[in-house]
Design a protein around this motif. Sequence first.
Motif, PDB file in Angstrom:
ATOM      1  N   MET A  21     -23.794  -1.874 -20.805  1.00 41.77           N
ATOM      2  CA  MET A  21     -23.587  -2.783 -19.671  1.00 41.77           C
ATOM      3  C   MET A  21     -23.051  -2.033 -18.455  1.00 41.77           C
ATOM      4  O   MET A  21     -23.469  -2.306 -17.322  1.00 41.77           O
ATOM      5  CB  MET A  21     -22.633  -3.913 -20.061  1.00 41.77           C
ATOM      6  N   LYS A  22     -22.136  -1.097 -18.682  1.00 42.52           N
ATOM      7  CA  LYS A  22     -21.627  -0.291 -17.565  1.00 42.52           C
ATOM      8  C   LYS A  22     -22.748   0.523 -16.935  1.00 42.52           C
ATOM      9  O   LYS A  22     -22.865   0.604 -15.707  1.00 42.52           O
ATOM     10  CB  LYS A  22     -20.509   0.633 -18.047  1.00 42.52           C
ATOM     11  N   PHE A  23     -23.580   1.118 -17.775  1.00 43.32           N
ATOM     12  CA  PHE A  23     -24.724   1.879 -17.280  1.00 43.32           C
ATOM     13  C   PHE A  23     -25.679   0.969 -16.509  1.00 43.32           C
ATOM     14  O   PHE A  23     -26.167   1.332 -15.430  1.00 43.32           O
ATOM     15  CB  PHE A  23     -25.437   2.556 -18.453  1.00 43.32           C
ATOM     16  N   ALA A  24     -25.950  -0.202 -17.046  1.00 39.84           N
ATOM     17  CA  ALA A  24     -26.867  -1.139 -16.396  1.00 39.84           C
ATOM     18  C   ALA A  24     -26.334  -1.596 -15.044  1.00 39.84           C
ATOM     19  O   ALA A  24     -27.095  -1.718 -14.084  1.00 39.84           O
ATOM     20  CB  ALA A  24     -27.124  -2.341 -17.299  1.00 39.84           C
ATOM     21  N   ILE A  25     -25.033  -1.828 -14.952  1.00 38.97           N
ATOM     22  CA  ILE A  25     -24.445  -2.223 -13.671  1.00 38.97           C
ATOM     23  C   ILE A  25     -24.630  -1.114 -12.649  1.00 38.97           C
ATOM     24  O   ILE A  25     -24.999  -1.369 -11.495  1.00 38.97           O
ATOM     25  CB  ILE A  25     -22.955  -2.580 -13.831  1.00 38.97           C
ATOM     26  N   LEU A  26     -24.408   0.121 -13.049  1.00 37.75           N
ATOM     27  CA  LEU A  26     -24.589   1.240 -12.121  1.00 37.75           C
ATOM     28  C   LEU A  26     -26.046   1.384 -11.693  1.00 37.75           C
ATOM     29  O   LEU A  26     -26.335   1.569 -10.503  1.00 37.75           O
ATOM     30  CB  LEU A  26     -24.088   2.539 -12.760  1.00 37.75           C
ATOM     31  N   VAL A  27     -26.969   1.282 -12.635  1.00 39.73           N
ATOM     32  CA  VAL A  27     -28.386   1.436 -12.300  1.00 39.73           C
ATOM     33  C   VAL A  27     -28.862   0.299 -11.395  1.00 39.73           C
ATOM     34  O   VAL A  27     -29.529   0.539 -10.386  1.00 39.73           O
ATOM     35  CB  VAL A  27     -29.242   1.514 -13.587  1.00 39.73           C
ATOM     36  N   VAL A  28     -28.514  -0.920 -11.739  1.00 40.94           N
ATOM     37  CA  VAL A  28     -28.929  -2.063 -10.923  1.00 40.94           C
ATOM     38  C   VAL A  28     -28.292  -1.988  -9.538  1.00 40.94           C
ATOM     39  O   VAL A  28     -28.950  -2.263  -8.528  1.00 40.94           O
ATOM     40  CB  VAL A  28     -28.579  -3.393 -11.627  1.00 40.94           C
ATOM     41  N   GLY A  29     -27.028  -1.585  -9.472  1.00 40.07           N
ATOM     42  CA  GLY A  29     -26.359  -1.465  -8.183  1.00 40.07           C
ATOM     43  C   GLY A  29     -26.999  -0.433  -7.281  1.00 40.07           C
ATOM     44  O   GLY A  29     -27.276  -0.699  -6.104  1.00 40.07           O
ATOM     45  N   VAL A  30     -27.278   0.736  -7.824  1.00 41.97           N
ATOM     46  CA  VAL A  30     -27.879   1.796  -7.010  1.00 41.97           C
ATOM     47  C   VAL A  30     -29.312   1.440  -6.633  1.00 41.97           C
ATOM     48  O   VAL A  30     -29.719   1.614  -5.482  1.00 41.97           O
ATOM     49  CB  VAL A  30     -27.811   3.153  -7.740  1.00 41.97           C
ATOM     50  N   SER A  31     -30.070   0.913  -7.568  1.00 40.28           N
ATOM     51  CA  SER A  31     -31.459   0.573  -7.242  1.00 40.28           C
ATOM     52  C   SER A  31     -31.551  -0.601  -6.271  1.00 40.28           C
ATOM     53  O   SER A  31     -32.499  -0.683  -5.491  1.00 40.28           O
ATOM     54  CB  SER A  31     -32.254   0.275  -8.512  1.00 40.28           C
ATOM     55  N   SER A  32     -30.584  -1.485  -6.287  1.00 45.01           N
ATOM     56  CA  SER A  32     -30.581  -2.591  -5.319  1.00 45.01           C
ATOM     57  C   SER A  32     -30.073  -2.137  -3.957  1.00 45.01           C
ATOM     58  O   SER A  32     -30.555  -2.604  -2.930  1.00 45.01           O
ATOM     59  CB  SER A  32     -29.692  -3.726  -5.820  1.00 45.01           C
ATOM     60  N   GLY A  33     -29.099  -1.247  -3.950  1.00 47.97           N
ATOM     61  CA  GLY A  33     -28.480  -0.829  -2.696  1.00 47.97           C
ATOM     62  C   GLY A  33     -29.301   0.154  -1.891  1.00 47.97           C
ATOM     63  O   GLY A  33     -29.314   0.113  -0.665  1.00 47.97           O
ATOM     64  N   VAL A  34     -29.994   1.051  -2.561  1.00 47.43           N
ATOM     65  CA  VAL A  34     -30.826   2.037  -1.861  1.00 47.43           C
ATOM     66  C   VAL A  34     -32.244   1.487  -1.819  1.00 47.43           C
ATOM     67  O   VAL A  34     -32.973   1.562  -2.782  1.00 47.43           O
ATOM     68  CB  VAL A  34     -30.791   3.410  -2.575  1.00 47.43           C
TER      69      VAL A  34
END
Length: 138
Positions: A48-61
Amino acid sequence: MFLTLLAVTLLLSAAVAWGVTWMFSKPIERILTRIIADDISHAWLRYMKFAILVVGVSSGVRIHALERYITAPQWMEKDKTEIIALTAERWVLEVYRTVIETLQGIAWMLLAFFAVALLAYVVVRLSELKRAASSAAP
């Protein structure tokens, strides 16, 4: 200038995603420990921590949105096309969009997680109640 904007949006979205991961780490851990009463809940927490980071970066950039600073629109006539300049106002707008899009992507992911977790909690709770009722009956 474009590469700097790309690096800033990447670092900013990663920082925002890491902050959200840090904020929601304990609640997610408690939910997973309650639903999955096993050592595997720690593996799910890491995921879940990994998924939050991936979703955050892919949504933000937003690469497709940043492309307009290096290429002219292909759908316009050649003599009317021009590349958008990166002014100070555009920088502020892109930084704001990065933060908002990062938070929005993570919020949707966490909403889905908490909806599924709520459903799983109800199932676990009902099975516990059924087990307690069957053990209490003579």
